[in-house]
Motif scaffolding. Structure first.
Motif, PDB file in Angstrom:
ATOM      1  N   THR A 281      -1.766   9.184  -0.897  1.00 30.07           N
ATOM      2  CA  THR A 281      -2.323   8.503   0.262  1.00 30.07           C
ATOM      3  C   THR A 281      -3.615   9.219   0.615  1.00 30.07           C
ATOM      4  O   THR A 281      -3.646  10.448   0.698  1.00 30.07           O
ATOM      5  CB  THR A 281      -1.342   8.549   1.448  1.00 30.07           C
ATOM      6  N   GLU A 282      -4.686   8.455   0.789  1.00 26.84           N
ATOM      7  CA  GLU A 282      -5.967   9.051   1.153  1.00 26.84           C
ATOM      8  C   GLU A 282      -6.525   8.389   2.393  1.00 26.84           C
ATOM      9  O   GLU A 282      -6.217   7.236   2.671  1.00 26.84           O
ATOM     10  CB  GLU A 282      -6.983   8.990   0.003  1.00 26.84           C
ATOM     11  N   PRO A 283      -7.355   9.138   3.130  1.00 25.00           N
ATOM     12  CA  PRO A 283      -7.938   8.558   4.343  1.00 25.00           C
ATOM     13  C   PRO A 283      -8.883   7.415   3.999  1.00 25.00           C
ATOM     14  O   PRO A 283      -9.538   7.422   2.959  1.00 25.00           O
ATOM     15  CB  PRO A 283      -8.697   9.719   4.983  1.00 25.00           C
ATOM     16  N   ARG A 284      -8.935   6.448   4.904  1.00 24.64           N
ATOM     17  CA  ARG A 284      -9.828   5.307   4.705  1.00 24.64           C
ATOM     18  C   ARG A 284     -10.612   5.066   5.988  1.00 24.64           C
ATOM     19  O   ARG A 284     -10.560   3.999   6.577  1.00 24.64           O
ATOM     20  CB  ARG A 284      -9.008   4.082   4.328  1.00 24.64           C
ATOM     21  N   GLY A 285     -11.311   6.102   6.425  1.00 23.79           N
ATOM     22  CA  GLY A 285     -12.132   5.995   7.621  1.00 23.79           C
ATOM     23  C   GLY A 285     -11.304   5.609   8.830  1.00 23.79           C
ATOM     24  O   GLY A 285     -10.125   5.928   8.931  1.00 23.79           O
TER      25      GLY A 285
ATOM     26  N   ALA B 280     -10.069   2.890   9.543  1.00 25.35           N
ATOM     27  CA  ALA B 280      -9.049   1.880   9.249  1.00 25.35           C
ATOM     28  C   ALA B 280      -7.701   2.499   8.908  1.00 25.35           C
ATOM     29  O   ALA B 280      -6.743   1.785   8.656  1.00 25.35           O
ATOM     30  CB  ALA B 280      -9.515   0.979   8.112  1.00 25.35           C
TER      31      ALA B 280
ATOM     32  N   THR C 285      -5.304   4.703   6.383  1.00 25.00           N
ATOM     33  CA  THR C 285      -5.138   5.279   5.047  1.00 25.00           C
ATOM     34  C   THR C 285      -4.913   4.179   4.026  1.00 25.00           C
ATOM     35  O   THR C 285      -4.659   3.031   4.378  1.00 25.00           O
ATOM     36  CB  THR C 285      -3.925   6.228   5.019  1.00 25.00           C
ATOM     37  N   ARG C 286      -5.010   4.552   2.770  1.00 20.69           N
ATOM     38  CA  ARG C 286      -4.673   3.632   1.684  1.00 20.69           C
ATOM     39  C   ARG C 286      -3.874   4.410   0.650  1.00 20.69           C
ATOM     40  O   ARG C 286      -4.023   5.619   0.509  1.00 20.69           O
ATOM     41  CB  ARG C 286      -5.917   3.018   1.060  1.00 20.69           C
ATOM     42  N   THR C 287      -3.039   3.696  -0.057  1.00 19.55           N
ATOM     43  CA  THR C 287      -2.230   4.307  -1.108  1.00 19.55           C
ATOM     44  C   THR C 287      -2.851   3.964  -2.451  1.00 19.55           C
ATOM     45  O   THR C 287      -3.147   2.800  -2.717  1.00 19.55           O
ATOM     46  CB  THR C 287      -0.789   3.786  -1.052  1.00 19.55           C
ATOM     47  N   VAL C 288      -3.077   4.999  -3.255  1.00 19.11           N
ATOM     48  CA  VAL C 288      -3.619   4.794  -4.598  1.00 19.11           C
ATOM     49  C   VAL C 288      -2.555   5.239  -5.596  1.00 19.11           C
ATOM     50  O   VAL C 288      -2.046   6.352  -5.531  1.00 19.11           O
ATOM     51  CB  VAL C 288      -4.921   5.592  -4.829  1.00 19.11           C
TER      52      VAL C 288
ATOM     53  N   GLU D 240      -5.061   0.211  -6.361  1.00 14.85           N
ATOM     54  CA  GLU D 240      -5.302   0.477  -4.946  1.00 14.85           C
ATOM     55  C   GLU D 240      -4.579  -0.499  -4.038  1.00 14.85           C
ATOM     56  O   GLU D 240      -4.640  -0.371  -2.822  1.00 14.85           O
ATOM     57  CB  GLU D 240      -6.800   0.433  -4.663  1.00 14.85           C
ATOM     58  N   HIS D 241      -3.916  -1.485  -4.601  1.00 12.62           N
ATOM     59  CA  HIS D 241      -3.248  -2.487  -3.783  1.00 12.62           C
ATOM     60  C   HIS D 241      -1.739  -2.493  -3.976  1.00 12.62           C
ATOM     61  O   HIS D 241      -1.040  -3.218  -3.295  1.00 12.62           O
ATOM     62  CB  HIS D 241      -3.821  -3.881  -4.071  1.00 12.62           C
TER      63      HIS D 241
END
Length: 148
Positions: A52-56, A58, A60-63, A81-82
């Motif tokens: 999981t990485e930060p996404r500004g 918005a 986080t997002r899971t990669v 990424e989805h």
């Protein structure tokens, strides 16, 4: 046109360019997906990591990283990424036989995601450029007749 109108017009033009960028990027991704669907090779890959990485602002997002073996025996890794698959899960991957590094998880819903991007970009562009047109017309109406 006063400075406030000029600033609003500049913002409308900037956001119009953003809308155009969204459209072009989405069309590129749709073309790439179609090309891979038509000419790619589908294989099964294995999820080798998930982070999981930060996404500004918005959140986080899971990669998810998926490893697969191309038909020539070489190993490759593709990011998803989805997806939200657990490590060890097996998922379909489609890749370009001439360049196996050009690969994507075979997700039938991603075409819809990019079509939404095109529609959103078009609506965004129409709205912002409509604003620019209104601002421009109002500014021209406010000018004295002899100053044109």
């Amino acid at each position: 046109m006063d400075s406030d109108d000029a600033r609003l017009l500049g913002m409308a033009l900037f956001f119009g360019c953003v809308g155009l960028g969204i459209i072009l990027f989405s069309l590129h991704e749709m073309r790439e997906l179609a090309r891979l669907s038509d000419h790619g090779i589908t294989t099964t890959g294995t999820v080798i990591s998930k982070r999981t990485e930060p996404r500004g602002p918005a959140g986080t997002r899971t990669v998810v990283k998926v490893g697969f073996t191309a038909s020539d025996g070489t190993r490759h890794v593709v990011d998803d990424e989805h997806g939200d698959h657990p490590v060890g899960a097996r998922i379909a991957v489609v890749y370009d036989p001439d360049d196996p590094d050009r690969a994507r998880p075979h997700d039938t819903s991603s075409g819809g995601r990019w079509r939404f991007g095109v529609v959103f970009g078009v609506l965004f562009l129409i709205f912002t450029e409509g604003m620019a047109l209104v601002i421009f017309r109002e500014g021209r109406r406010a000018e004295p007749a002899g100053s044109r």
